[in-house]
Scaffold this motif. Structure first.
Motif, PDB file in Angstrom:
ATOM      1  N   ALA A   1     -21.874 -10.533  11.578  1.00 32.16           N
ATOM      2  CA  ALA A   1     -21.875 -11.298  10.082  1.00 32.16           C
ATOM      3  C   ALA A   1     -22.779 -12.148   9.778  1.00 32.16           C
ATOM      4  O   ALA A   1     -23.460 -12.210   8.730  1.00 32.16           O
ATOM      5  CB  ALA A   1     -20.467 -11.684   9.939  1.00 32.16           C
ATOM      6  N   ARG A   2     -23.513 -12.772  10.987  1.00 28.91           N
ATOM      7  CA  ARG A   2     -24.527 -13.887  10.699  1.00 28.91           C
ATOM      8  C   ARG A   2     -25.779 -13.572  11.219  1.00 28.91           C
ATOM      9  O   ARG A   2     -26.725 -14.322  10.990  1.00 28.91           O
ATOM     10  CB  ARG A   2     -24.039 -15.243  11.577  1.00 28.91           C
ATOM     11  CG  ARG A   2     -22.659 -15.828  11.250  1.00 28.91           C
ATOM     12  CD  ARG A   2     -22.178 -16.711  12.239  1.00 28.91           C
ATOM     13  NE  ARG A   2     -21.246 -17.589  11.995  1.00 28.91           N
ATOM     14  CZ  ARG A   2     -21.064 -19.048  11.301  1.00 28.91           C
ATOM     15  NH1 ARG A   2     -22.036 -19.552  11.482  1.00 28.91           N
ATOM     16  NH2 ARG A   2     -20.032 -19.427  11.281  1.00 28.91           N
ATOM     17  N   ASP A   3     -25.858 -11.992  11.478  1.00 20.91           N
ATOM     18  CA  ASP A   3     -27.075 -11.494  11.727  1.00 20.91           C
ATOM     19  C   ASP A   3     -27.856 -12.160  13.082  1.00 20.91           C
ATOM     20  O   ASP A   3     -28.880 -12.569  13.308  1.00 20.91           O
ATOM     21  CB  ASP A   3     -28.116 -11.412  10.730  1.00 20.91           C
ATOM     22  CG  ASP A   3     -29.427 -10.672  10.722  1.00 20.91           C
ATOM     23  OD1 ASP A   3     -29.130  -9.546  11.592  1.00 20.91           O
ATOM     24  OD2 ASP A   3     -30.521 -10.730  10.332  1.00 20.91           O
ATOM     25  N   ILE A   4     -26.877 -12.504  14.210  1.00 23.82           N
ATOM     26  CA  ILE A   4     -27.138 -12.940  15.247  1.00 23.82           C
ATOM     27  C   ILE A   4     -27.390 -11.801  16.605  1.00 23.82           C
ATOM     28  O   ILE A   4     -26.389 -11.062  16.545  1.00 23.82           O
ATOM     29  CB  ILE A   4     -26.110 -13.928  15.894  1.00 23.82           C
ATOM     30  CG1 ILE A   4     -26.133 -15.267  14.914  1.00 23.82           C
ATOM     31  CG2 ILE A   4     -26.483 -14.597  17.248  1.00 23.82           C
ATOM     32  CD1 ILE A   4     -25.053 -16.234  15.116  1.00 23.82           C
ATOM     33  N   THR A   5     -28.369 -11.960  17.019  1.00 23.50           N
ATOM     34  CA  THR A   5     -28.560 -10.962  18.359  1.00 23.50           C
ATOM     35  C   THR A   5     -27.774 -11.553  19.350  1.00 23.50           C
ATOM     36  O   THR A   5     -28.005 -12.500  19.888  1.00 23.50           O
ATOM     37  CB  THR A   5     -30.061 -10.756  18.592  1.00 23.50           C
ATOM     38  OG1 THR A   5     -30.691 -10.054  17.480  1.00 23.50           O
ATOM     39  CG2 THR A   5     -30.241  -9.715  19.963  1.00 23.50           C
ATOM     40  N   LEU A   6     -27.204 -10.763  20.089  1.00 20.91           N
ATOM     41  CA  LEU A   6     -26.417 -10.882  21.360  1.00 20.91           C
ATOM     42  C   LEU A   6     -27.488 -10.813  22.435  1.00 20.91           C
ATOM     43  O   LEU A   6     -28.144  -9.767  22.852  1.00 20.91           O
ATOM     44  CB  LEU A   6     -25.294 -10.021  21.517  1.00 20.91           C
ATOM     45  CG  LEU A   6     -24.422 -10.025  22.865  1.00 20.91           C
ATOM     46  CD1 LEU A   6     -23.959 -11.640  23.125  1.00 20.91           C
ATOM     47  CD2 LEU A   6     -23.417  -9.057  22.988  1.00 20.91           C
ATOM     48  N   VAL A   7     -27.310 -11.829  23.222  1.00 23.63           N
ATOM     49  CA  VAL A   7     -28.279 -11.764  24.538  1.00 23.63           C
ATOM     50  C   VAL A   7     -27.112 -12.061  25.721  1.00 23.63           C
ATOM     51  O   VAL A   7     -26.434 -13.026  25.672  1.00 23.63           O
ATOM     52  CB  VAL A   7     -29.200 -12.873  24.839  1.00 23.63           C
ATOM     53  CG1 VAL A   7     -29.791 -12.750  26.002  1.00 23.63           C
ATOM     54  CG2 VAL A   7     -30.164 -12.728  23.480  1.00 23.63           C
ATOM     55  N   TYR A   8     -26.943 -10.880  26.729  1.00 22.17           N
ATOM     56  CA  TYR A   8     -26.206 -11.148  27.888  1.00 22.17           C
ATOM     57  C   TYR A   8     -26.289 -10.234  28.953  1.00 22.17           C
ATOM     58  O   TYR A   8     -27.691  -9.700  29.003  1.00 22.17           O
ATOM     59  CB  TYR A   8     -24.754 -10.754  27.034  1.00 22.17           C
ATOM     60  CG  TYR A   8     -24.440  -9.208  27.336  1.00 22.17           C
ATOM     61  CD1 TYR A   8     -23.438  -8.584  28.083  1.00 22.17           C
ATOM     62  CD2 TYR A   8     -25.602  -8.113  26.691  1.00 22.17           C
ATOM     63  CE1 TYR A   8     -23.316  -7.302  28.111  1.00 22.17           C
ATOM     64  CE2 TYR A   8     -25.378  -6.920  26.825  1.00 22.17           C
ATOM     65  CZ  TYR A   8     -23.912  -6.324  27.512  1.00 22.17           C
ATOM     66  OH  TYR A   8     -23.925  -4.764  27.823  1.00 22.17           O
ATOM     67  N   GLY A   9     -25.545 -10.246  29.833  1.00 24.39           N
ATOM     68  CA  GLY A   9     -25.886  -9.797  31.321  1.00 24.39           C
ATOM     69  C   GLY A   9     -25.893  -8.205  31.396  1.00 24.39           C
ATOM     70  O   GLY A   9     -25.932  -7.605  32.435  1.00 24.39           O
ATOM     71  N   ALA A  10     -25.935  -7.588  30.321  1.00 19.66           N
ATOM     72  CA  ALA A  10     -26.095  -5.852  30.355  1.00 19.66           C
ATOM     73  C   ALA A  10     -25.055  -5.221  30.673  1.00 19.66           C
ATOM     74  O   ALA A  10     -25.404  -3.889  30.944  1.00 19.66           O
ATOM     75  CB  ALA A  10     -27.552  -5.587  31.007  1.00 19.66           C
ATOM     76  N   ALA A  11     -23.877  -5.486  31.187  1.00 13.79           N
ATOM     77  CA  ALA A  11     -23.069  -4.847  31.536  1.00 13.79           C
ATOM     78  C   ALA A  11     -22.007  -4.166  30.577  1.00 13.79           C
ATOM     79  O   ALA A  11     -21.984  -4.627  29.564  1.00 13.79           O
ATOM     80  CB  ALA A  11     -21.945  -5.493  32.572  1.00 13.79           C
TER      81      ALA A  11
ATOM     82  N   LEU B   1     -22.406  -3.584  19.122  1.00 13.35           N
ATOM     83  CA  LEU B   1     -23.116  -2.409  18.604  1.00 13.35           C
ATOM     84  C   LEU B   1     -22.246  -1.443  17.604  1.00 13.35           C
ATOM     85  O   LEU B   1     -23.115  -0.760  16.923  1.00 13.35           O
ATOM     86  CB  LEU B   1     -23.278  -1.769  19.927  1.00 13.35           C
ATOM     87  CG  LEU B   1     -24.266  -2.424  21.244  1.00 13.35           C
ATOM     88  CD1 LEU B   1     -24.085  -1.487  22.325  1.00 13.35           C
ATOM     89  CD2 LEU B   1     -25.663  -1.986  20.435  1.00 13.35           C
ATOM     90  N   ASP B   2     -20.977  -1.629  17.859  1.00 10.89           N
ATOM     91  CA  ASP B   2     -20.024  -0.751  16.903  1.00 10.89           C
ATOM     92  C   ASP B   2     -20.425  -1.153  15.437  1.00 10.89           C
ATOM     93  O   ASP B   2     -20.060  -0.286  14.497  1.00 10.89           O
ATOM     94  CB  ASP B   2     -18.709  -0.895  17.393  1.00 10.89           C
ATOM     95  CG  ASP B   2     -18.273  -0.153  18.633  1.00 10.89           C
ATOM     96  OD1 ASP B   2     -19.103   0.792  19.083  1.00 10.89           O
ATOM     97  OD2 ASP B   2     -17.322  -0.276  19.041  1.00 10.89           O
ATOM     98  N   GLN B   3     -20.761  -2.273  15.394  1.00 14.77           N
ATOM     99  CA  GLN B   3     -20.934  -2.703  13.943  1.00 14.77           C
ATOM    100  C   GLN B   3     -22.489  -2.882  13.428  1.00 14.77           C
ATOM    101  O   GLN B   3     -22.790  -3.537  12.838  1.00 14.77           O
ATOM    102  CB  GLN B   3     -20.354  -4.076  13.712  1.00 14.77           C
ATOM    103  CG  GLN B   3     -18.654  -3.953  13.872  1.00 14.77           C
ATOM    104  CD  GLN B   3     -18.259  -5.378  13.738  1.00 14.77           C
ATOM    105  OE1 GLN B   3     -18.235  -6.094  12.762  1.00 14.77           O
ATOM    106  NE2 GLN B   3     -17.254  -5.747  14.692  1.00 14.77           N
ATOM    107  N   LYS B   4     -23.215  -2.265  14.238  1.00 16.23           N
ATOM    108  CA  LYS B   4     -24.637  -1.794  13.961  1.00 16.23           C
ATOM    109  C   LYS B   4     -25.444  -2.991  14.151  1.00 16.23           C
ATOM    110  O   LYS B   4     -26.420  -3.494  13.524  1.00 16.23           O
ATOM    111  CB  LYS B   4     -24.854  -1.448  12.433  1.00 16.23           C
ATOM    112  CG  LYS B   4     -24.185  -0.223  12.164  1.00 16.23           C
ATOM    113  CD  LYS B   4     -24.108   1.070  13.243  1.00 16.23           C
ATOM    114  CE  LYS B   4     -23.522   2.177  12.647  1.00 16.23           C
ATOM    115  NZ  LYS B   4     -23.501   3.332  13.629  1.00 16.23           N
ATOM    116  N   GLY B   5     -24.880  -4.053  15.121  1.00 12.21           N
ATOM    117  CA  GLY B   5     -25.708  -5.242  15.437  1.00 12.21           C
ATOM    118  C   GLY B   5     -26.759  -5.148  16.393  1.00 12.21           C
ATOM    119  O   GLY B   5     -26.782  -3.914  16.935  1.00 12.21           O
ATOM    120  N   SER B   6     -27.591  -5.881  17.027  1.00 10.66           N
ATOM    121  CA  SER B   6     -28.478  -5.878  17.930  1.00 10.66           C
ATOM    122  C   SER B   6     -27.995  -6.635  19.344  1.00 10.66           C
ATOM    123  O   SER B   6     -27.418  -7.650  19.155  1.00 10.66           O
ATOM    124  CB  SER B   6     -29.726  -6.418  17.385  1.00 10.66           C
ATOM    125  OG  SER B   6     -30.373  -5.869  16.317  1.00 10.66           O
TER     126      SER B   6
END
Length: 199
Positions: free
Chosen positions: A37-47, A60-65
């Protein structure tokens, strides 16, 4: 008027297990939804497993990055999410955390285990030393971090932790409240004793 922190990419530290509290999983979904909703890209540990996977899949399900960062040796053992916007492989754990810090505008910690706490406290320590000035949020879902917060308060009372350093951790029980605190966070000045050659 104070400047608002623009959070374009936020790193989330959380468990690779799902735990046994549905409120935590629901909060992970709420956080992922708020990022989109806020157009924030998630950065995380990849699991793609545990709370980590829940946050990522929600985005991802909501077409985010989503940017996943994982060391090579864990890529062989963990269940890596192959549907991410970007997957970065590092040589080791230190490089992983360094890249997470470099690409992110802020950090949020959800419930997790030893690895989650290690990531949280390292990024706090880096800020305490003046190595970055990015907001660090702790999402205290269903009282999960109450005892840890009490321990930190004990450190302050007994003279091992300065109150200004304790206050570097932005704590809230709601996603919207925490993101608001992060947007309004003002980084402390870099310690005078800290020279470039010491970092």
């Amino acid at each position: 008027m104070s400047k608002i922190n623009v959070l374009k990419k936020v790193c989330v530290f959380c468990g690779s297990s799902s735990g046994n509290d549905l409120a935590i999983e629901n909060a992970a979904i709420e956080l992922g939804t708020a990022f989109v909703a806020r157009d924030i890209t998630l950065v995380y540990g990849a699991a793609k497993i545990g709370i980590m996977g829940t946050v990522a899949q929600t985005v991802l399900d909501q077409k985010g990055s989503v940017i996943g960062i994982i060391p090579q040796f864990l890529k062989k053992k963990e269940v890596v999410h192959l549907g991410l916007t970007q997957l970065i492989t590092t040589q080791n754990m230190h490089d992983r955390k360094l890249q997470m810090q470099e690409v992110s505008d802020g950090f949020i910690t959800l419930p997790g285990g030893f690895g989650t706490l290690e990531e949280l406290f390292e990024v706090i320590t880096w800020q305490q030393l003046g190595l970055h000035g990015k907001p660090i949020g702790l999402l205290n879902i269903n009282g999960f971090y109450d005892e840890m917060i009490a321990m930190l308060e004990t450190m302050v009372k007994r003279g091992f932790l300065k109150i200004e350093n304790f206050n570097l951790i932005l704590i809230d029980t709601s996603v919207s409240g925490l993101l608001g605190k992060m947007e309004n966070f003002k980084a402390p000045p870099i310690p005078k004793w800290l020279k470039p050659e010491r970092t």
